[in-house]
Design an enzyme around this catalytic site. Structure first.
Site, short mmCIF file in Angstrom:
data_model
loop_
_atom_site.label_atom_id
_atom_site.label_comp_id
_atom_site.label_asym_id
_atom_site.label_seq_id
_atom_site.Cartn_x
_atom_site.Cartn_y
_atom_site.Cartn_z
N LYS A 113 0.86 -1.19 0.00
CA LYS A 113 0.00 0.00 0.00
C LYS A 113 0.89 1.23 0.00
O LYS A 113 2.02 1.18 0.48
CB LYS A 113 -0.87 0.01 1.26
CG LYS A 113 -2.16 0.79 1.10
CD LYS A 113 -3.16 -0.02 0.30
CE LYS A 113 -4.54 0.53 0.33
NZ LYS A 113 -5.52 -0.53 -0.04
N1 GLU Z 1 -7.10 -0.01 -3.19
C1 GLU Z 1 -7.87 -1.16 -3.53
C2 GLU Z 1 -7.93 -2.13 -2.36
O1 GLU Z 1 -7.80 -1.74 -1.23
C3 GLU Z 1 -7.44 -1.80 -4.84
C4 GLU Z 1 -6.06 -2.34 -4.87
C5 GLU Z 1 -5.60 -2.78 -6.26
O2 GLU Z 1 -6.42 -2.81 -7.17
O3 GLU Z 1 -4.42 -3.09 -6.39
O4 GLU Z 1 -8.19 -3.29 -2.52
#
Ligand code: GLU
Length: 424
Positions: A113
């Site tokens: 993240k």
């Molecule tokens: N931010 C989204 C999540 O928390 C998508 C992550 C992604 O598509 O890599 O799952």
């Protein structure tokens, strides 16, 4: 007992919460000591300073992070959050949850993240572009299509992903669409990616309501958070025939027992920017909204909104965690003890987003693009499979649904790490 020697780098309520969830799951499957801490803690992180020239000529330095939790099962994957309250501990917790989520639904990814401490609403479009490009520029040697692949999250969108992809591609000297997912379609984005998280949440809600023998057209829904995920969930639930009786954004909520017209609310937001003073419903605070009597409650904003204070007061039959980490450990226990609320845990509930991100990455790597129908059909097949595996695990071990999902996700990562061995 944990033997890890870990500094206070990530210490925060939300990181502690993710660690507790891990410990419970690791205990439940008797994860061997030798593999526990390796599976639990983030592999590495990068913190960067991001100077941005402002419209008035001054320079503001923003702080950004990327935490890569697990790289043992493929490149790490996860969104980038732009929000004023971002902390490195929060980003680490979110990276952990991405690991369990990708593992649970069977994607060949680890979890990561990113985040920047910024309120994007306070920046002009040019400043936002400068910040996004600068973030990617600083990360160029830390990520890549086979190392770590970002995507949108709270406060970021396809336009930002497009700028980041362009910055990375310029740096490596050729177009590299697979470095980022959630891009505009014109830059190799996937059909269906924008609506994927919300469409997946609504699809799972429909499935669980069917298991509970509640017809979706008799269901009422309350949705906290009306960004990409909340609004797409609302639209999809409305299309299934459910009645959306309350929605909210950071300025507060609106409630109408007769149902809110979601397209009208979206048209209002497009013009007014927030839900404040929307005349299709009465105002209600975000706190009160969570306690409304409804069939489905969907927290679709930030972490830790269902707490020990309000968990006793919830009046929903189904709690669908569209956000990551919306329920604290204490609230989880209360909900389990109550026994009258079905829970779709975050790592399952909102996995539609990263599933279609995976499809986007595959399409980029093969330069072969799929229709929207193909994308949605494949998404639903993967969600069905994940739901079935979680429910089978729940039945087999008499776990809560969260524990079932986490033990599956964590167990697979631990198994892969053990099989790879430890480099001397
Ligand atoms: N931010 C989204 C999540 O928390 C998508 C992550 C992604 O598509 O890599 O799952």
């Amino acid at each position: 007992m944990s033997k890890a020697i870990i500094s206070s780098l990530y210490s925060s309520d939300v990181f502690t919460m993710a660690c507790r969830q891990f410990d419970q799951a690791a205990d439940a499957i008797s994860l061997p000591e030798a593999i526990r801490d390796r599976t639990k803690y983030p592999r590495r992180c990068l913190a960067v300073s991001l100077p941005v020239r402002r419209l008035d000529g001054s320079v503001t330095v923003f702080e950004g992070y990327r935490v890569q939790h697990n790289l043992s099962t493929g490149p790490s994957k996860g969104g980038i959050r732009f929000h004023q309250d971002v902390t490195i501990g929060e980003v680490a917790a979110l990276a952990m949850w991405m690991s369990w989520k990708c593992s649970l639904v069977g994607l060949p990814y680890g979890g990561a993240k990113g985040g920047v401490i910024v309120d994007p609403k306070q920046l002009s479009e040019g400043e936002l572009e400068h910040l996004s490009r600068r973030y990617m520029q600083e990360m160029v040697n830390f990520l890549g299509p086979h190392t770590d692949v970002p995507a949108p999250d709270v406060g970021t969108n396809e336009k930002i992903m497009g700028w980041m992809m362009d910055t990375y591609s310029t740096h490596v000297g050729h177009l590299s669409p697979a470095v980022v997912t959630g891009k505009p379609i014109a830059l190799g984005g996937s059909q269906g990616r924008r609506e994927a998280t919300g469409a997946g949440v609504a699809y799972l809600i429909k499935k669980y309501l069917a298991d509970m023998k509640i017809p979706v057209n008799k269901a009422t829904a309350v949705i906290q958070g009306f960004g990409n995920v909340g609004s797409e969930t609302a639209l999809a639930l409305e299309a299934y025939g459910a009645k959306i009786i309350a929605i909210s954004d950071y300025t507060g909520g609106v409630y109408n027992a007769k149902g809110i017209n979601i397209k009208k609310a979206l048209a209002y937001i497009a013009y007014a920017k927030t839900l404040k003073d929307f005349d299709g419903a009465e105002p209600i605070s975000n706190e009160k909204l969570l306690e409304l009597k409804c069939t489905v409650l969907v927290p679709a904003a930030l972490e830790r909104v269902i707490t020990e204070k309000n968990a006793k007061k919830l009046q929903c039959r189904l709690l669908a965690e569209a956000a990551n980490g919306p329920t604290t450990n204490a609230a989880d226990k209360i909900i389990e003890d109550r026994g009258d609320i079905e829970l779709i845990p975050d790592v399952l509930c909102n996995s539609g987003g990263v599933i279609v991100s995976y499809f986007e990455w595959l399409q980029n790597l093969s330069s072969f693009y799929w229709s929207r129908d193909e994308v949605m059909q494949k998404l639903y097949v993967m969600l069905d499979r994940a739901k079935e595996s979680v429910d089978a695990q729940k039945r087999k071990f008499k776990f809560s649904r969260r524990l079932a999902a986490l033990t599956l996700g964590i167990g697979r990562v631990a198994e892969a790490k053990a099989a790879r061995g430890l480099f001397p």
